[in-house]
Scaffold this motif. Structure first.
Motif, PDB file in Angstrom:
ATOM      1  N   LEU A  53     -12.491 -25.898 -40.195  1.00 23.53           N
ATOM      2  CA  LEU A  53     -12.320 -26.919 -38.396  1.00 23.53           C
ATOM      3  C   LEU A  53     -11.145 -27.520 -39.000  1.00 23.53           C
ATOM      4  O   LEU A  53     -10.466 -27.756 -38.001  1.00 23.53           O
ATOM      5  N   VAL A  54     -11.764 -28.478 -39.428  1.00 27.30           N
ATOM      6  CA  VAL A  54     -11.875 -30.441 -40.099  1.00 27.30           C
ATOM      7  C   VAL A  54     -10.337 -29.961 -40.487  1.00 27.30           C
ATOM      8  O   VAL A  54      -9.643 -30.607 -39.918  1.00 27.30           O
ATOM      9  N   VAL A  56      -8.322 -26.972 -40.750  1.00 32.50           N
ATOM     10  CA  VAL A  56      -7.521 -26.754 -40.068  1.00 32.50           C
ATOM     11  C   VAL A  56      -6.598 -27.430 -38.601  1.00 32.50           C
ATOM     12  O   VAL A  56      -5.174 -28.119 -39.161  1.00 32.50           O
ATOM     13  N   TYR A  57      -7.537 -28.425 -39.010  1.00 35.42           N
ATOM     14  CA  TYR A  57      -7.172 -29.485 -37.514  1.00 35.42           C
ATOM     15  C   TYR A  57      -6.103 -30.719 -38.053  1.00 35.42           C
ATOM     16  O   TYR A  57      -5.233 -30.685 -37.303  1.00 35.42           O
ATOM     17  N   MET A  58      -6.645 -30.494 -39.006  1.00 35.85           N
ATOM     18  CA  MET A  58      -6.014 -31.977 -39.727  1.00 35.85           C
ATOM     19  C   MET A  58      -4.279 -31.419 -40.264  1.00 35.85           C
ATOM     20  O   MET A  58      -3.692 -32.025 -40.238  1.00 35.85           O
ATOM     21  N   ARG A  60      -3.146 -29.245 -38.807  1.00 38.06           N
ATOM     22  CA  ARG A  60      -2.203 -28.506 -37.858  1.00 38.06           C
ATOM     23  C   ARG A  60      -1.605 -30.270 -37.058  1.00 38.06           C
ATOM     24  O   ARG A  60      -0.722 -29.892 -35.549  1.00 38.06           O
ATOM     25  N   ARG A  61      -2.258 -31.289 -37.244  1.00 39.90           N
ATOM     26  CA  ARG A  61      -1.352 -32.495 -36.097  1.00 39.90           C
ATOM     27  C   ARG A  61      -0.200 -32.618 -36.719  1.00 39.90           C
ATOM     28  O   ARG A  61       0.249 -32.324 -37.476  1.00 39.90           O
TER      29      ARG A  61
END
Length: 61
Positions: A53-54, A56-58, A60-61
């Motif tokens: 999840l981290v 993916v978040y990084m 997509r930022r």
């Protein structure tokens, strides 16, 4: 949807590499996993999901 299919395909490729490259070693690892307590496997799965999840978040930022 195209992006999702690409991601799923990449995950399948990455997951398949160890089985293709070192099948005997993977059998040993799987035997060790079978001996692990369910709680340990659950914690490992949670850590891997949070790490994913981290990432993916990084990404997509």
């Amino acid at each position: 949807m195209d992006y999702f299919l690409c991601v799923i395909g990449m995950v399948m490729i990455i997951e398949g590499v160890p089985y293709f490259a070192a099948p005997d070693l993977m059998k040993g690892w799987m035997a060790k996993i079978m001996e692990m307590a369910p709680g340990s496997l659950r914690r490992f799965g949670l850590v891997m999901m949070v790490a994913g999840l981290v990432l993916v978040y990084m990404g997509r930022r």
